[in-house]
Design a protein around this motif. Structure first.
Motif, PDB file in Angstrom:
ATOM      1  N   VAL A  43      52.453 -56.647  44.368  1.00 20.56           N
ATOM      2  CA  VAL A  43      52.216 -55.847  45.573  1.00 20.56           C
ATOM      3  C   VAL A  43      52.376 -54.372  45.223  1.00 20.56           C
ATOM      4  CG1 VAL A  43      52.975 -55.372  47.923  1.00 20.56           C
ATOM      5  CG2 VAL A  43      53.014 -57.700  47.074  1.00 20.56           C
ATOM      6  N   VAL A  44      51.443 -53.573  45.740  1.00 22.29           N
ATOM      7  CA  VAL A  44      51.471 -52.125  45.528  1.00 22.29           C
ATOM      8  C   VAL A  44      51.547 -51.440  46.887  1.00 22.29           C
ATOM      9  CG1 VAL A  44      50.192 -50.135  44.641  1.00 22.29           C
ATOM     10  CG2 VAL A  44      50.138 -52.288  43.409  1.00 22.29           C
ATOM     11  N   TYR A  45      52.515 -50.520  47.016  1.00 24.82           N
ATOM     12  CA  TYR A  45      52.621 -49.687  48.218  1.00 24.82           C
ATOM     13  C   TYR A  45      51.690 -48.498  48.046  1.00 24.82           C
ATOM     14  CZ  TYR A  45      54.363 -45.886  51.099  1.00 24.82           C
ATOM     15  OH  TYR A  45      54.451 -44.830  51.973  1.00 24.82           O
ATOM     16  N   LEU A  46      50.934 -48.172  49.087  1.00 26.23           N
ATOM     17  CA  LEU A  46      50.053 -47.002  49.061  1.00 26.23           C
ATOM     18  C   LEU A  46      50.448 -46.054  50.177  1.00 26.23           C
ATOM     19  CD1 LEU A  46      46.609 -48.745  48.560  1.00 26.23           C
ATOM     20  CD2 LEU A  46      47.897 -47.469  46.871  1.00 26.23           C
ATOM     21  N   VAL A  76      42.049 -59.089  44.566  1.00 26.52           N
ATOM     22  CA  VAL A  76      42.895 -58.667  45.677  1.00 26.52           C
ATOM     23  C   VAL A  76      43.009 -59.844  46.639  1.00 26.52           C
ATOM     24  CG1 VAL A  76      43.125 -57.071  47.618  1.00 26.52           C
ATOM     25  CG2 VAL A  76      42.171 -56.275  45.470  1.00 26.52           C
ATOM     26  N   THR A  77      44.243 -60.297  46.905  1.00 24.35           N
ATOM     27  CA  THR A  77      44.426 -61.416  47.821  1.00 24.35           C
ATOM     28  C   THR A  77      44.591 -60.938  49.265  1.00 24.35           C
ATOM     29  OG1 THR A  77      46.788 -61.416  47.301  1.00 24.35           O
ATOM     30  CG2 THR A  77      45.390 -62.974  46.112  1.00 24.35           C
ATOM     31  N   LYS A  78      45.332 -59.847  49.455  1.00 26.63           N
ATOM     32  CA  LYS A  78      45.537 -59.316  50.813  1.00 26.63           C
ATOM     33  C   LYS A  78      45.629 -57.805  50.766  1.00 26.63           C
ATOM     34  CE  LYS A  78      48.257 -63.271  52.326  1.00 26.63           C
ATOM     35  NZ  LYS A  78      49.597 -63.747  52.644  1.00 26.63           N
ATOM     36  N   ALA A  79      45.269 -57.189  51.883  1.00 29.80           N
ATOM     37  CA  ALA A  79      45.422 -55.738  52.038  1.00 29.80           C
ATOM     38  C   ALA A  79      45.801 -55.475  53.483  1.00 29.80           C
ATOM     39  CB  ALA A  79      44.135 -55.017  51.685  1.00 29.80           C
ATOM     40  N   ARG A  80      46.682 -54.500  53.681  1.00 31.14           N
ATOM     41  CA  ARG A  80      47.100 -54.182  55.039  1.00 31.14           C
ATOM     42  C   ARG A  80      47.373 -52.697  55.169  1.00 31.14           C
ATOM     43  NH1 ARG A  80      52.045 -56.425  58.801  1.00 31.14           N
ATOM     44  NH2 ARG A  80      51.328 -55.341  60.649  1.00 31.14           N
ATOM     45  N   VAL A  81      46.819 -52.121  56.228  1.00 21.73           N
ATOM     46  CA  VAL A  81      47.097 -50.737  56.602  1.00 21.73           C
ATOM     47  C   VAL A  81      47.918 -50.809  57.883  1.00 21.73           C
ATOM     48  CG1 VAL A  81      46.090 -48.559  57.364  1.00 21.73           C
ATOM     49  CG2 VAL A  81      44.970 -49.882  55.593  1.00 21.73           C
ATOM     50  N   TYR A  85      49.829 -45.389  55.619  1.00 24.40           N
ATOM     51  CA  TYR A  85      50.383 -46.133  54.491  1.00 24.40           C
ATOM     52  C   TYR A  85      50.054 -47.611  54.634  1.00 24.40           C
ATOM     53  CZ  TYR A  85      54.214 -47.549  57.604  1.00 24.40           C
ATOM     54  OH  TYR A  85      54.951 -48.055  58.640  1.00 24.40           O
ATOM     55  N   GLY A  86      50.158 -48.342  53.542  1.00 32.06           N
ATOM     56  CA  GLY A  86      49.822 -49.759  53.569  1.00 32.06           C
ATOM     57  C   GLY A  86      50.196 -50.434  52.272  1.00 32.06           C
ATOM     58  N   PHE A  87      49.806 -51.706  52.160  1.00 30.56           N
ATOM     59  CA  PHE A  87      50.120 -52.506  50.983  1.00 30.56           C
ATOM     60  C   PHE A  87      48.867 -53.241  50.521  1.00 30.56           C
ATOM     61  CE2 PHE A  87      54.122 -52.219  53.288  1.00 30.56           C
ATOM     62  CZ  PHE A  87      54.978 -51.809  52.287  1.00 30.56           C
ATOM     63  N   VAL A  88      48.785 -53.450  49.210  1.00 29.93           N
ATOM     64  CA  VAL A  88      47.707 -54.243  48.619  1.00 29.93           C
ATOM     65  C   VAL A  88      48.369 -55.294  47.739  1.00 29.93           C
ATOM     66  CG1 VAL A  88      45.663 -54.224  47.166  1.00 29.93           C
ATOM     67  CG2 VAL A  88      46.173 -52.266  48.579  1.00 29.93           C
TER      68      VAL A  88
END
Length: 196
Positions: free
Chosen positions: A54-57, A79-84, A96-99
């Motif tokens: 998981v990467v924090y953006l 990429v399995t999931k992405a969330r803003v 901000y979000g996570f990938v």
């Protein structure tokens, strides 16, 4: 083959026996024999979740949302999931979000590569999150429809209501109502002008 004492309950009994055998084979049910007493205990099997990266953006530019993230970061790996994260009222991005990537090694590479990356006049901040710091609800609540955001839902509902097709009678009634409102406002304004 198991036989019940009653013919009517034979089917129910045989289904129960097969389900118990299945639970014993899967390891969810353990049968112990102590002093001629049969004790059954259910055992919870801990299913180990696959380790994901998981990467924090941070400082995400406007317009760079879930679909754009997935298509952009697919160049590095799956990429399995992405969330803003979004505002609950308006549905706008909080910036901000996570990938989540299938392999942790890919996530580490993405975090190193994308940290301080210039995107749409913003420096994107990226940080790898190790598995022990990953929260289990990091990607929960992924319904991004307008019903999740009250202000956005009310706005769309009002647009639909104002723009719907009306019959001639309903349109005439709507116009009369609007004229009455304007007349009331006109009277209030004239009264305020007379007082001064």
């Amino acid at each position: 083959m198991s036989i019940a004492l009653n013919k009517q309950s034979q089917k129910l009994f045989s289904n129960a026996v097969t389900s118990i055998k299945k639970y014993i084979q899967e390891g969810k049910l353990r049968v112990e024999d102590k002093d001629d007493k049969v004790i059954t205990k259910t055992v919870k099997l801990k299913r180990k979740r696959p380790e994901r990266g998981v990467v924090y953006l941070g400082h995400i530019p406007h317009g760079f949302y879930e679909d754009e993230m997935k298509s952009f970061f697919n160049q590095f790996g799956t990429v399995t999931k992405a969330r803003v994260f979004r505002s609950e009222k308006t549905g706008r991005s909080k910036g901000y979000g996570f990938v989540q990537f299938r392999h942790p090694d890919v996530a580490k590479i993405v975090a190193e590569t994308m940290n301080n990356y210039l995107m749409c006049n913003r420096l994107l901040k990226a940080e790898y999150i190790p598995p022990e710091r990953q929260h289990y609800r990091m990607f929960s609540g992924l319904d991004f429809s307008e019903k999740c955001y009250p202000k956005l839902f009310r706005k769309i509902k009002t647009f639909k209501q104002k723009n719907k097709n009306r019959t001639d009678e309903k349109h005439a009634a709507f116009c009369r109502k609007q004229v009455k409102k304007i007349e009331k406002l006109k009277q209030i304004l004239l009264q305020n002008l007379e007082i001064k």
